[in-house]
Design an enzyme around this catalytic site. Sequence first.
Site, PDB file in Angstrom:
ATOM      1  CD  GLU A 147      31.936  65.283 -26.182  1.00  0.00           C
ATOM      2  OE1 GLU A 147      32.592  65.954 -26.997  1.00  0.00           O
ATOM      3  OE2 GLU A 147      31.420  65.778 -25.163  1.00  0.00           O
ATOM      4  CB  CYS A 154      37.908  64.292 -31.661  1.00  0.00           C
ATOM      5  SG  CYS A 154      38.154  64.398 -29.899  1.00  0.00           S
TER       6      CYS A 154
HETATM    7  P1  NAP Z   1      33.014  55.656 -35.718  1.00  0.00           P
HETATM    8  O1  NAP Z   1      33.243  54.896 -36.968  1.00  0.00           O
HETATM    9  O2  NAP Z   1      31.867  56.565 -35.649  1.00  0.00           O
HETATM   10  O3  NAP Z   1      32.942  54.557 -34.563  1.00  0.00           O
HETATM   11  C1  NAP Z   1      32.725  54.904 -33.234  1.00  0.00           C
HETATM   12  C2  NAP Z   1      31.932  53.815 -32.556  1.00  0.00           C
HETATM   13  O4  NAP Z   1      30.654  53.723 -33.183  1.00  0.00           O
HETATM   14  C3  NAP Z   1      32.566  52.432 -32.637  1.00  0.00           C
HETATM   15  O5  NAP Z   1      32.333  51.771 -31.425  1.00  0.00           O
HETATM   16  C4  NAP Z   1      31.786  51.783 -33.764  1.00  0.00           C
HETATM   17  O6  NAP Z   1      31.736  50.378 -33.683  1.00  0.00           O
HETATM   18  C5  NAP Z   1      30.417  52.365 -33.484  1.00  0.00           C
HETATM   19  N1  NAP Z   1      29.492  52.236 -34.615  1.00  0.00           N
HETATM   20  C6  NAP Z   1      29.763  52.247 -35.931  1.00  0.00           C
HETATM   21  N2  NAP Z   1      28.625  52.052 -36.633  1.00  0.00           N
HETATM   22  C7  NAP Z   1      27.621  51.926 -35.732  1.00  0.00           C
HETATM   23  C8  NAP Z   1      26.225  51.680 -35.817  1.00  0.00           C
HETATM   24  N3  NAP Z   1      25.625  51.539 -37.001  1.00  0.00           N
HETATM   25  N4  NAP Z   1      25.509  51.612 -34.675  1.00  0.00           N
HETATM   26  C9  NAP Z   1      26.102  51.743 -33.486  1.00  0.00           C
HETATM   27  N5  NAP Z   1      27.423  51.938 -33.335  1.00  0.00           N
HETATM   28  C10 NAP Z   1      28.169  52.045 -34.442  1.00  0.00           C
HETATM   29  O7  NAP Z   1      34.270  56.534 -35.336  1.00  0.00           O
HETATM   30  P2  NAP Z   1      35.781  56.088 -35.215  1.00  0.00           P
HETATM   31  O8  NAP Z   1      36.379  56.039 -36.571  1.00  0.00           O
HETATM   32  O9  NAP Z   1      35.922  54.884 -34.365  1.00  0.00           O
HETATM   33  O10 NAP Z   1      36.373  57.302 -34.367  1.00  0.00           O
HETATM   34  C11 NAP Z   1      36.877  58.440 -34.958  1.00  0.00           C
HETATM   35  C12 NAP Z   1      35.876  59.575 -34.911  1.00  0.00           C
HETATM   36  O11 NAP Z   1      35.532  59.859 -33.562  1.00  0.00           O
HETATM   37  C13 NAP Z   1      36.470  60.862 -35.440  1.00  0.00           C
HETATM   38  O12 NAP Z   1      35.514  61.535 -36.220  1.00  0.00           O
HETATM   39  C14 NAP Z   1      36.773  61.650 -34.188  1.00  0.00           C
HETATM   40  O13 NAP Z   1      36.828  63.039 -34.383  1.00  0.00           O
HETATM   41  C15 NAP Z   1      35.660  61.242 -33.303  1.00  0.00           C
HETATM   42  N6  NAP Z   1      36.005  61.477 -31.898  1.00  0.00           N
HETATM   43  C16 NAP Z   1      35.380  62.495 -31.235  1.00  0.00           C
HETATM   44  C17 NAP Z   1      35.708  62.762 -29.916  1.00  0.00           C
HETATM   45  C18 NAP Z   1      35.055  63.885 -29.171  1.00  0.00           C
HETATM   46  O14 NAP Z   1      35.181  63.915 -27.957  1.00  0.00           O
HETATM   47  N7  NAP Z   1      34.360  64.792 -29.824  1.00  0.00           N
HETATM   48  C19 NAP Z   1      36.665  61.985 -29.270  1.00  0.00           C
HETATM   49  C20 NAP Z   1      37.277  60.956 -29.972  1.00  0.00           C
HETATM   50  C21 NAP Z   1      36.926  60.715 -31.288  1.00  0.00           C
HETATM   51  P3  NAP Z   1      32.696  49.434 -34.567  1.00  0.00           P
HETATM   52  O15 NAP Z   1      34.080  49.818 -34.203  1.00  0.00           O
HETATM   53  O16 NAP Z   1      32.313  48.071 -34.113  1.00  0.00           O
HETATM   54  O17 NAP Z   1      32.388  49.710 -35.992  1.00  0.00           O
END
Ligand code: NAP
Length: 485
Positions: free
Chosen positions: A255, A289
Amino acid sequence: MLAKTKHFMKQANLIGGEWVQADSGAMQGVTNPANGLEIGQVPTSGAVETERAIAAAAKAFETFKKTTANERATMMRRMYEAMLDNVDALAELLTMEQGKPLFEAKGEITIGANYILWFAEEARRAYGRTVPSPWADRRIMVTKEPVGVVAAITPWNFPSSMLARKIGPAIAAGCTSVIKPAAQTPFSSLAWGVLAEEAGIPPGVINVVTGKASEIGGELTRNPLVKKMTFTGSTAVGKMLIRQCADTVKKVSMELGGNAPFIIFDDADIDRAVEGAIAAKYRNSGQTCVCTNRFYVQSSVYDEFVTKMTKAVEALRVGPSLDGNNDQGPLIDEAAVQKVEELLADAVEKGGKVVTGGARHELGGSFFQPTLVADATTDMRFSREEIFGPLAPVFKFESEDEAIQMANDTEFGLACYFYTQDLGRTYRVMEGLNYGLVGVNEGVITTPEAPFGGVKESGLGAEGGAEGIYEYLDTKYTCIGGLGL
Ligand code: NAP
C-alpha cells in the site's frame, strides 16, 4: 494522561509472548509533535531481535495454523470488544504520538476495531471449492491454507488502523506476524500486543519489534521463515522491499503513495463538493495516502468553488489535538513542514496565487496554516509529488476528456474523487480514471467491507473487503485418484 493510556503504552518489544528490551539496552525517544516533548521510549532493536521474533512466530504458527476459524474468530471478537472498551485511552495514545485531533484518533481506533470484526467474520468464509473433474475416477479439490509467518511494516500516519488491516486478515487466516511500526509512532502498534494478550491470542502470534528500520527490514526480507511481506508506506521504500523479497520469493502486498485528483464538474453540487473537499484534503493535516493532492475544477464553476472552499478552509480550527476542539493538529515533524514550504515556494514562483494560509502557524513548531493555492499549473511540483500536508492546489480545466487526462497523468493510482450529478458522466469518468479507489460525490470512502488498494505505482493487492483475507492464504489444488469410481 488517562491511567488506561499508561496501561497500553508499552516501552518494550513483544517477542514470543515476552515484553523485552533490545539486547544492547539501547532505547529511542518518541515525541509529541504538538509540543516536541518526549512521551516515552522504545527499544532500538535490530536484526538479532528480529530473527528471534521470526523464530517465535514460526514456532507459534505450528499450533496456530491448526486452530479452527471459529476459535480465531472468537479471539478476534474479544479483541474488537477490548478496543471499543478502550477507545478513549487508545485514541489519547495515538494523538500523543501522532498529533491528529482526538476525534480523528477515536475514528481511527473505531475503524481499526471494525476491520478486526470484519476479518473475524471473514475467517469463517475462507472457502475453497470442488471442481467438476475431467476424469471419471478422480476428484478435484481447491483448499486455502495460511501462508505462514507474515512481516508487517507500517507508517506513522495511521499507526493503529493500518495495522488492523494487516493483523486482522493474518489472524483470521491462521498466520502469525512480526510487526515493525514507524519510528515516530510505535506505541499504537505496541498497544496491539497488549490487546492481543488480553483477547487470549496465543504468545508468538503477534510480535512487535521497534528500532533500526533497515536492519529489521533486512532481516524480515532475508529470512526464509517469513513467507509474506505486507507494507504500507512510501513508494520508494516499497520498491526496495519488493526487490529484497525477490531472493526468497515472498508474497508481497504493498500500500504505497498516492497523488489523488479531485475533479469538480460544472454540474456538481458545489456545496457538497466543498464539504467533501475539506475532508479529503485536510483530514490528518493532509497526511493521508488518499488525501487530495490536486483539485481540478471546470472553468465555469472555478471561481465559485475557490470562494466557497476558501471560506471553509478559513473556518478550520488549528491547535493542539488533545484539546478536543480543533480540526487540524501539527504535522508529524519539521521535515514535513519544510516539504510543504518548498512545494508552496515552487508554486508561487511559477505563478500560483495563495488565496488563504501560506505560512507556518503562529503556534510554532510543526503547525502549518490550512492553505489554498489557485491558478495551479502542471509545471508545479505538487502536480507530480505527494504533498502530505494541508496545502490544496486548484487547477482549471475545460472539458471532461481534459480532466480525465490530467487526473491520470501520474505514476500513482490510489484514490481519486469526482463530483457530478450526471449519470452518464459518472460512468464515463469512473471507467476512464486509472485508480484503485473512486469516490463519486464523496470525499471519504474507506470502510472494512470494501477492498482498499492502488494500481500503478501505488501498490499491489487489496486490504479489506472480501479480497483482503486471500492475501494471507495460499491456494492448494489436490487431485484424488484411485477412487475406483
Ligand atoms: P516510509 O518512510 O516509507 O515509512 C514507512 C515504514 O517503512 C516505517 O515503518 C519506516 O520505518 C519503514 N522503513 C523505512 N525505511 C525502511 C527500510 N530500509 N527497511 C524497512 N523498513 C523501512 O513512509 P512514511 O513517510 O512513514 O509514510 C508516508 C507514506 O506512506 C506516504 O507515501 C503515504 O502515501 C503512504 N501511505 C500509503 C497508504 C496506503 O494504504 N496506500 C496508507 C498510508 C500511508 P522508520 O519509521 O523506522 O523509518
